[in-house]
Design an enzyme around this catalytic site. Sequence first.
Site, PDB file in Angstrom:
ATOM      1  N   ASP A  48       0.881  -1.121   0.124  1.00  0.00           N
ATOM      2  CA  ASP A  48      -0.167  -0.241  -0.054  1.00  0.00           C
ATOM      3  C   ASP A  48       0.755   1.172  -0.067  1.00  0.00           C
ATOM      4  O   ASP A  48       1.818   1.304   0.362  1.00  0.00           O
ATOM      5  CB  ASP A  48      -0.735  -0.009   1.275  1.00  0.00           C
ATOM      6  N   CYS A  49       0.185   2.229  -0.407  1.00  0.00           N
ATOM      7  CA  CYS A  49       0.918   3.542  -0.225  1.00  0.00           C
ATOM      8  C   CYS A  49       1.454   3.855   0.948  1.00  0.00           C
ATOM      9  O   CYS A  49       0.717   3.823   1.960  1.00  0.00           O
ATOM     10  CB  CYS A  49      -0.259   4.688  -0.808  1.00  0.00           C
ATOM     11  N   PRO A  50       2.702   4.316   1.011  1.00  0.00           N
ATOM     12  CA  PRO A  50       3.266   5.044   0.049  1.00  0.00           C
ATOM     13  C   PRO A  50       4.644   4.036  -0.402  1.00  0.00           C
ATOM     14  O   PRO A  50       5.575   4.384  -0.957  1.00  0.00           O
ATOM     15  CB  PRO A  50       4.286   6.058   0.590  1.00  0.00           C
TER      16      PRO A  50
ATOM     17  N   ASP B  22      -1.421  -0.951  -5.794  1.00  0.00           N
ATOM     18  CA  ASP B  22      -2.127   0.149  -5.326  1.00  0.00           C
ATOM     19  C   ASP B  22      -2.503   1.073  -6.348  1.00  0.00           C
ATOM     20  O   ASP B  22      -1.803   1.743  -7.033  1.00  0.00           O
ATOM     21  CB  ASP B  22      -1.017   0.664  -4.301  1.00  0.00           C
TER      22      ASP B  22
END
Length: 76
Positions: free
Chosen positions: A14-16, A41
């Site tokens: 997932d981000c980042p 993502d």
Amino acid sequence: MIEIDVFLDAGGLDCPLPLLKAKQALNRMTSGEVLEVLATDTGSVRDFDVFAKQSGNTLLLSEDNAGIYRYLFKKK
């Protein structure tokens, strides 16, 4: 056909994290080399576009294949 020098599978992150992993990979590369990144993502589309503009690395490809995002960066 573009020759890939380094491959990064950031699927499931997932981000980042996809962006951070890509930055780390690019930092280890030499000028002119190409990095391929796969990510899942959805935020990576925006993140990688902005990153390319700010970093000076060239975003050669950005595509979505059924939720698998593929990017090619050429190191500046």
